[in-house]
Design an enzyme around this catalytic site. Structure first.
Site, PDB file in Angstrom:
ATOM      1  N   CYS A 114      -5.122  -0.383  -6.293  1.00 18.71           N
ATOM      2  CA  CYS A 114      -5.228  -1.822  -6.578  1.00 18.71           C
ATOM      3  C   CYS A 114      -6.659  -2.343  -6.419  1.00 18.71           C
ATOM      4  CB  CYS A 114      -4.286  -2.606  -5.681  1.00 18.71           C
ATOM      5  SG  CYS A 114      -2.584  -2.064  -5.832  1.00 18.71           S
ATOM      6  N   HIS A 255      -6.576  -9.674  -5.784  1.00 19.55           N
ATOM      7  CA  HIS A 255      -5.548  -8.789  -6.340  1.00 19.55           C
ATOM      8  C   HIS A 255      -4.193  -9.463  -6.123  1.00 19.55           C
ATOM      9  CE1 HIS A 255      -2.775  -5.644  -6.988  1.00 19.55           C
ATOM     10  NE2 HIS A 255      -2.573  -5.395  -5.715  1.00 19.55           N
ATOM     11  N   ASN A 285       2.905  -7.514  -9.206  1.00 21.55           N
ATOM     12  CA  ASN A 285       1.698  -6.768  -8.833  1.00 21.55           C
ATOM     13  C   ASN A 285       1.425  -5.707  -9.901  1.00 21.55           C
ATOM     14  OD1 ASN A 285      -0.097  -4.909  -7.751  1.00 21.55           O
ATOM     15  ND2 ASN A 285       0.864  -4.849  -5.738  1.00 21.55           N
TER      16      ASN A 285
HETATM   17  N1  ACO Z   1      15.783  -8.233  -1.340  1.00 23.30           N
HETATM   18  C1  ACO Z   1      16.525  -8.561  -0.272  1.00 23.30           C
HETATM   19  N2  ACO Z   1      16.282  -8.071   0.948  1.00 23.30           N
HETATM   20  C2  ACO Z   1      15.246  -7.229   1.091  1.00 23.30           C
HETATM   21  C3  ACO Z   1      14.442  -6.841   0.014  1.00 23.30           C
HETATM   22  C4  ACO Z   1      14.738  -7.374  -1.248  1.00 23.30           C
HETATM   23  N3  ACO Z   1      14.033  -7.063  -2.355  1.00 23.30           N
HETATM   24  N4  ACO Z   1      13.493  -5.990   0.458  1.00 23.30           N
HETATM   25  C5  ACO Z   1      13.692  -5.829   1.769  1.00 23.30           C
HETATM   26  N5  ACO Z   1      14.764  -6.583   2.154  1.00 23.30           N
HETATM   27  C6  ACO Z   1      15.311  -6.712   3.478  1.00 23.30           C
HETATM   28  C7  ACO Z   1      15.045  -5.510   4.344  1.00 23.30           C
HETATM   29  O1  ACO Z   1      16.010  -4.493   4.130  1.00 23.30           O
HETATM   30  C8  ACO Z   1      15.156  -6.093   5.721  1.00 23.30           C
HETATM   31  O2  ACO Z   1      16.508  -6.199   6.054  1.00 23.30           O
HETATM   32  P1  ACO Z   1      16.993  -5.789   7.533  1.00 23.30           P
HETATM   33  O3  ACO Z   1      16.275  -6.738   8.446  1.00 23.30           O
HETATM   34  O4  ACO Z   1      18.456  -6.013   7.442  1.00 23.30           O
HETATM   35  O5  ACO Z   1      16.586  -4.379   7.703  1.00 23.30           O
HETATM   36  C9  ACO Z   1      14.622  -7.508   5.546  1.00 23.30           C
HETATM   37  O6  ACO Z   1      14.707  -7.793   4.147  1.00 23.30           O
HETATM   38  C10 ACO Z   1      13.191  -7.637   5.982  1.00 23.30           C
HETATM   39  O7  ACO Z   1      12.461  -6.548   5.415  1.00 23.30           O
HETATM   40  P2  ACO Z   1      10.927  -6.411   5.611  1.00 23.30           P
HETATM   41  O8  ACO Z   1      10.422  -5.193   4.927  1.00 23.30           O
HETATM   42  O9  ACO Z   1      10.629  -6.594   7.061  1.00 23.30           O
HETATM   43  O10 ACO Z   1      10.475  -7.686   4.794  1.00 23.30           O
HETATM   44  P3  ACO Z   1       9.142  -8.497   4.904  1.00 23.30           P
HETATM   45  O11 ACO Z   1       9.405  -9.841   5.415  1.00 23.30           O
HETATM   46  O12 ACO Z   1       8.062  -7.689   5.556  1.00 23.30           O
HETATM   47  O13 ACO Z   1       8.769  -8.629   3.359  1.00 23.30           O
HETATM   48  C11 ACO Z   1       7.296  -7.637   1.779  1.00 23.30           C
HETATM   49  C12 ACO Z   1       8.570  -7.471   2.568  1.00 23.30           C
HETATM   50  C13 ACO Z   1       7.451  -8.812   0.831  1.00 23.30           C
HETATM   51  C14 ACO Z   1       7.021  -6.375   0.971  1.00 23.30           C
HETATM   52  C15 ACO Z   1       6.149  -7.899   2.786  1.00 23.30           C
HETATM   53  O14 ACO Z   1       6.138  -6.919   3.781  1.00 23.30           O
HETATM   54  C16 ACO Z   1       4.821  -7.961   2.159  1.00 23.30           C
HETATM   55  O15 ACO Z   1       4.467  -8.942   1.548  1.00 23.30           O
HETATM   56  N6  ACO Z   1       4.006  -6.900   2.311  1.00 23.30           N
HETATM   57  C17 ACO Z   1       2.753  -6.794   1.640  1.00 23.30           C
HETATM   58  C18 ACO Z   1       2.839  -5.605   0.811  1.00 23.30           C
HETATM   59  C19 ACO Z   1       2.507  -5.827  -0.615  1.00 23.30           C
HETATM   60  O16 ACO Z   1       2.292  -6.904  -1.116  1.00 23.30           O
HETATM   61  N7  ACO Z   1       2.490  -4.719  -1.292  1.00 23.30           N
HETATM   62  C20 ACO Z   1       2.219  -4.724  -2.653  1.00 23.30           C
HETATM   63  C21 ACO Z   1       1.713  -3.391  -3.018  1.00 23.30           C
HETATM   64  S1  ACO Z   1       0.379  -2.971  -2.106  1.00 23.30           S
HETATM   65  C22 ACO Z   1      -0.927  -3.634  -2.771  1.00 23.30           C
HETATM   66  O17 ACO Z   1      -0.942  -3.976  -3.909  1.00 23.30           O
HETATM   67  C23 ACO Z   1      -1.995  -3.813  -1.859  1.00 23.30           C
END
Ligand code: ACO
Length: 330
Positions: A114, A255, A285
């Site tokens: 990215c 990004h 993304n």
């Molecule tokens: N729909 C519904 N529930 C979901 C989903 C979904 N798509 N995905 C995860 N969950 C659930 C999980 O299973 C978890 O449930 P549990 O508590 O029962 O186990 C709960 O939601 C929380 O999951 P987390 O992974 O802790 O969710 P979080 O609040 O961290 O959000 C996210 C996830 C949006 C990916 C966040 O971590 C984030 O923004 N990370 C940044 C990563 C990113 O943007 N990556 C992009 C690619 S990397 C790059 O381009 C740099």
């Protein structure tokens, strides 16, 4: 040695036709439009079908950038394709060169996930600054949908496909004002698309490893923490090199990974929301393509005007991150 200036003089973008909304995604995995939109800002994404190719969307974006820069393909000296998802592991840049008829250009792929577009911008600028090349076509393009596990709701909701391109040219006025690039391989396990070798015996005690790439894995929380911490730091460093302060930025162009990352970075840097460029809602993304697509849209919408100062920052797998401060125009 004389140093030549660098200007970005054209932009273009292209995305596949097929659009997948959050609502329709709920047919694939247990999720909801509400969960995805509030956690990421994404509402839909474009997905490449088997009839689309990286080369085709990248070439389409490139034609637009070339037209805006008012040059001919034969004027191009260098083509850099920033991608992690080439159609051909040997590289896709030469196919684009052929499709454009850029017969004078040397072409190669560059992989920095990215961060690819920002790393590519800085790489291209070095060739121009030293006077080696005058006209460079830089493309950021990715089709991550090929490598997403469509059964994994933690990752499949995040990504989309697309391509963006810019033409960079030698200029009397240097418009690349400052940059900073970073890598930290000790954090590599946070975000991967790795090759899984499978031993295949050949003869006697000699075997080879013929396997497959495994779908994207990501530690979402770690990536979030990394981005929110490192991106403001790297932009600050690039601003320092540009001899500018954050309040002199006209546009923050990050990004497009997640709206919450965009908001948190802007807040930490005291940059008001109206200066933050975001098109996440429509594309998700798109990896190396996200910055040039957002840049091109903002230029064509006449949001970004001649002379505006843009702070662009890419971050992602590697881990890699970087920032470039530049002003738009000739
Ligand atoms: N729909 C519904 N529930 C979901 C989903 C979904 N798509 N995905 C995860 N969950 C659930 C999980 O299973 C978890 O449930 P549990 O508590 O029962 O186990 C709960 O939601 C929380 O999951 P987390 O992974 O802790 O969710 P979080 O609040 O961290 O959000 C996210 C996830 C949006 C990916 C966040 O971590 C984030 O923004 N990370 C940044 C990563 C990113 O943007 N990556 C992009 C690619 S990397 C790059 O381009 C740099």
């Amino acid at each position: 040695m004389q140093n030549f200036g660098v200007a970005i003089t054209g932009s273009g973008s292209a995305v596949p036709t097929n659009s997948l909304s959050n609502e329709v995604l709920t047919q694939l995995v247990e999720t909801s439009d509400e969960w995805i939109a509030t956690r990421t800002g994404i509402r839909s994404r474009r997905l490449a079908s088997a009839n689309d190719s990286l080369q085709a969307i990248a070439t389409q974006a490139a034609w637009q950038a070339i037209a805006m820069a008012k040059i001919a393909p034969t004027d191009i000296d260098l083509i850099i394709l920033a991608t992690s998802t080439p159609d051909d592991l040997f590289g896709s840049a030469c196919q684009i060169q052929a499709a454009l008829g850029a017969t004078q250009a040397v072409a190669f792929d560059m992989t920095a996930a990215c961060s690819g577009f920002v790393f590519g911008l800085v790489t291209a600028a070095q060739y121009i600054r030293t006077g080696v090349y005058q006209n460079v076509l830089l493309i950021g393009a990715d089709i991550l949908s090929r490598w997403v596990d469509w059964k994994d709701r933690r990752t499949c909701v995040l990504f989309g496909d697309g391509a963006g391109a810019v033409v960079m040219q030698t200029s009397n006025r240097d418009r690349l004002l400052g940059f900073e690039l970073k890598s930290d391989g000790t954090q590599n396990q946070c975000l991967n698309l790795t090759y899984q070798p499978q031993s295949q015996p050949l003869v006697n005690d000699i075997s080879v490893a013929q396997g497959n790439y495994q779908p994207i894995t990501m530690n979402g929380k770690e990536v979030y923490r990394f981005a929110v911490q490192r991106v403001p730091e790297v932009i600050d460093k690039a601003l320092f090199r540009a001899n500018l302060k954050a309040d002199q930025i006209d546009w923050l162009l990050l990004h497009q990974a997640n709206q919450r990352i965009l908001d948190a970075v802007a807040e930490r840097m005291h940059i008001p929301q109206h200066k933050v460029i975001s098109n996440l809602a429509r594309y998700g993304n798109t990896s190396a393509a996200s910055i040039p697509i957002a840049l091109d849209e903002a230029i064509r919408a006449k949001k970004i005007k001649d002379g505006d100062i843009i702070a662009a920052s890419g971050f992602g797998a590697g881990l890699t991150w970087g920032a470039a401060i530049f002003s738009w125009g000739r």
